[in-house]
Design a protein around this motif. Structure first.
Motif, mmCIF file in Angstrom:
data_model
loop_
_atom_site.group_PDB
_atom_site.id
_atom_site.type_symbol
_atom_site.label_atom_id
_atom_site.label_comp_id
_atom_site.label_asym_id
_atom_site.label_seq_id
_atom_site.Cartn_x
_atom_site.Cartn_y
_atom_site.Cartn_z
ATOM 1 N N GLY A 30 0.812 -1.213 0.000
ATOM 2 C CA GLY A 30 0.000 0.000 0.000
ATOM 3 C C GLY A 30 0.838 1.251 0.000
ATOM 4 O O GLY A 30 2.072 1.209 -0.053
ATOM 5 N N PHE A 31 0.145 2.356 0.046
ATOM 6 C CA PHE A 31 0.824 3.645 0.075
ATOM 7 C C PHE A 31 -0.085 4.660 0.755
ATOM 8 O O PHE A 31 -1.312 4.499 0.790
ATOM 9 C CB PHE A 31 1.186 4.130 -1.333
ATOM 10 N N TYR A 121 -1.346 3.526 -14.108
ATOM 11 C CA TYR A 121 -0.493 3.824 -12.952
ATOM 12 C C TYR A 121 -0.680 5.245 -12.451
ATOM 13 O O TYR A 121 0.105 5.735 -11.658
ATOM 14 C CB TYR A 121 0.995 3.662 -13.304
ATOM 15 N N LEU A 124 -0.320 5.846 -8.886
ATOM 16 C CA LEU A 124 0.901 5.343 -8.274
ATOM 17 C C LEU A 124 1.955 6.431 -8.338
ATOM 18 O O LEU A 124 2.686 6.580 -9.317
ATOM 19 C CB LEU A 124 1.359 4.078 -8.998
ATOM 20 N N LEU A 126 4.661 6.591 -6.973
ATOM 21 C CA LEU A 126 6.020 6.055 -7.044
ATOM 22 C C LEU A 126 6.473 5.821 -8.479
ATOM 23 O O LEU A 126 7.654 5.661 -8.736
ATOM 24 C CB LEU A 126 6.067 4.715 -6.300
ATOM 25 N N ALA A 127 5.519 5.760 -9.413
ATOM 26 C CA ALA A 127 5.855 5.375 -10.778
ATOM 27 C C ALA A 127 6.381 6.530 -11.608
ATOM 28 O O ALA A 127 6.743 6.341 -12.764
ATOM 29 C CB ALA A 127 4.630 4.776 -11.472
ATOM 30 N N ASN A 406 13.800 3.155 0.881
ATOM 31 C CA ASN A 406 12.921 2.287 0.090
ATOM 32 C C ASN A 406 11.446 2.565 0.323
ATOM 33 O O ASN A 406 10.598 2.088 -0.428
ATOM 34 C CB ASN A 406 13.215 0.816 0.411
ATOM 35 N N ASN A 448 5.362 4.097 1.191
ATOM 36 C CA ASN A 448 4.834 2.897 0.542
ATOM 37 C C ASN A 448 5.359 1.653 1.239
ATOM 38 O O ASN A 448 6.421 1.668 1.852
ATOM 39 C CB ASN A 448 5.185 2.877 -0.944
#
Lengths: 449, 80
Positions: A30-31, A121, A124, A126-127, A406, A448
């Motif tokens: 998850g995030f 995405y 997302l 992070l993407a 991370n 995340n």
């Protein structure tokens, strides 16, 4: 459940997952993001002129492989972006996926839609390096409608060797629009109406991307087709519909040999004298958007630390406004007021990104979007007494991203805007004088797991 | 199976076998995870945990550092 209880509940869940770990059979990821936006002029999706923290997202997904070929999963998602979302928890996607061969797999359930290179995405964080996707192709206000389709999908990957690899997806199913969605608010603003119910026909989606023989170069095309949607509601008491009512009363006054109305009140008197209910204010209306066809053409190139991307998008449709039980004053044979027009909207962007170090990246993009390509100058908006700049938005955005480790990512972004499309004119303190040139700054912190 | 992202062995494996950095592979799997299109390899914290998992799960495959003490599982040699 209140917004803050939802947030606290999600944080407890995240903590529990981190504390007790995951099983090998069930994976949980998850995030959670919290952001801040501020603009020097205009309000973008929220009260950004004052600065706003109404900018957060939560997602948690559960997935498991039942066999080598079959896995299932679901993701819950909530966001608050000014007017949009309000942290309401939704099923973002939930489906079973059976991959029979590399070249053929089947999905069933609620599936992300592969429109352009990055729609799947777009939630997302992070993407990508940027906070906001380029609005020329990824309109933030339409996200909840163009997020996922409930139905069936087929997909596959075909490696031809010399010619590279072709990846395809086909989907058929149903979308949904609720009155809380950004798309609804957009349609309401176009017609100065309040809609209560939506009916949508079956949707078909196709996507093909080509990983070319040149390493790092990917090209793609996507298509979206829907026979149409109907939005049912009522026109609002606005200057627009009052003026339309005066126009109808003028035609009626000619038939009845009455003096022409010079105000909305005089128009109402003419309607009363005629015995016909022709007032267009607070009138039942159906907005039909038919023959909806969307196309995306995309390309990206990644070489060492450089990432280039560019996409263009267009949507063609036919819009008909229908008001039943009306028309006798205009044409006795016309029972229903019906006005139809073709609409074409779309945009494009080009982006350059650079991975400065493993943890630090920067990008810049330029994007343009036109909600009506036949009126790029905004004449229609000016005719309504609103800012012509609602007809376009040209956005230059500079973004920075730093991965603290991370799990933690922080971003900062500045937008230099020309135009006010993709904003809601209802949200502006002075809709007639929305500022054409303005800036938006955003920051975001994401965790995340 | 994978070792933790911080592991030196994983960094070396990603570079030599995938030809990509660990971050690039993580980004790939994040896209798969958060769209439901794939389930990433299970991650373990140490060589001994990898070996124990492979021993207990038929069909499992993993990698460990060359210094690991490998018992009770088959070793697969990859030649370039």
């Amino acid at each position: 459940m209140s917004k803050y209880r939802r947030i606290i509940g999600f944080l407890i869940l995240v903590f529990a997952v981190q504390l007790f770990g995951q099983s090998d059979a069930l994976q949980i990821h998850g995030f959670i993001s919290q952001g801040f936006m501020v603009s020097d002029e205009n309000n973008f999706l929220g009260k950004t002129e004052d600065g706003t923290f109404e900018f957060n997202e939560f997602g948690i997904n559960f997935s498991t492989e039942l066999s080598n070929e079959f896995h299932v999963g679901l993701q819950l998602f909530a966001r608050d972006l000014g007017y949009l979302g309000n942290d309401e928890v939704t099923v973002d996607w939930a489906y079973g996926d059976y991959r029979w061969k590399n070249w053929l797999g089947i999905r069933a359930g609620k599936i992300k839609m592969p429109l352009g290179l990055y729609n799947e995405y777009r939630d997302l964080d992070l993407a990508r390096t940027s906070i906001f996707m380029p609005q020329g192709v990824y309109n933030e206000t339409w996200r909840s409608t163009f997020n996922a389709i409930k139905g069936l999908g087929i997909y596959g990957s075909i490696n031809t060797g010399v010619l590279g690899t072709f990846n395809y997806q086909g989907q058929v199913g149903a979308l949904s629009v609720s009155t809380k969605d950004g798309l609804n608010k957009y349609i309401e603003e176009q017609l100065f109406a309040k809609f209560e119910t939506y009916h949508l026909s079956t949707t078909y989606i196709g996507h093909l991307n080509w990983e070319t023989p040149l390493p790092g170069l990917k090209l793609a095309g996507s298509t979206f087709m829907m026979d149409g949607l109907d939005a049912e509601g009522y026109t609002e008491d606005t200057e627009f519909w009052r003026n339309q009512s005066i126009g109808v009363a003028t035609m009626l006054s000619d038939q009845l040999s009455l003096p022409m109305p010079t105000s909305y009140e005089e128009a109402q008197q003419i309607f009363a004298l005629s015995g016909m209910d022709l007032n267009l204010v607070n009138r039942y209306v159906v907005q039909s958007i038919d023959n909806i066809k969307g196309y995306w053409i995309s390309g990206e190139f990644t070489w060492n630390r450089i990432h280039l991307a560019g996409e263009t998008f267009m949507l063609n449709t036919e819009i008909t406004t229908v008001s039943p039980g009306y028309g006798a004053a205009i044409d006795p044979n016309m029972e229903t007021l019906r006005a139809t027009s073709d609409a074409e909207l779309g945009g494009f962007y080009g982006q350059v990104g650079y991975q400065v170090t493993d943890a630090f990246a920067a990008s810049i993009y330029y994007s343009e979007y036109y909600p009506d390509k036949k009126d790029k100058d905004g004449d229609w908006w000016e005719g309504l007494g609103l800012a012509a700049s609602n007809a376009w938005i040209k956005d230059t955005a500079v973004s920075l991203r730093y991965d603290l480790n991370n799990h933690w990512t922080v971003k900062a972004e500045g937008h230099f805007m020309d135009g006010t499309a993709v904003m809601y004119w209802h949200d502006q303190d002075d809709p007639a004088n929305a500022k054409q040139n303005w800036m938006l700054f955003a920051g975001k912190l994401t965790y995340n797991f | 199976m994978n070792l933790d992202a911080d592991s030196d062995t994983r960094q070396a494996f990603a570079k030599s076998v995938h030809g990509k950095s660990v971050n690039a592979i993580k980004a790939y799997w994040q896209k798969k995870i958060f769209t439901g299109k794939g389930v990433p390899p299970v991650e373990k914290k140490s060589d001994s945990e990898i070996i124990a998992f492979v021993k207990d799960n038929s069909g499992a495959i993993g990698y460990v550092s060359s210094k690991a003490f490998v018992v009770a599982v088959k070793v697969v040699t990859v030649k370039e």
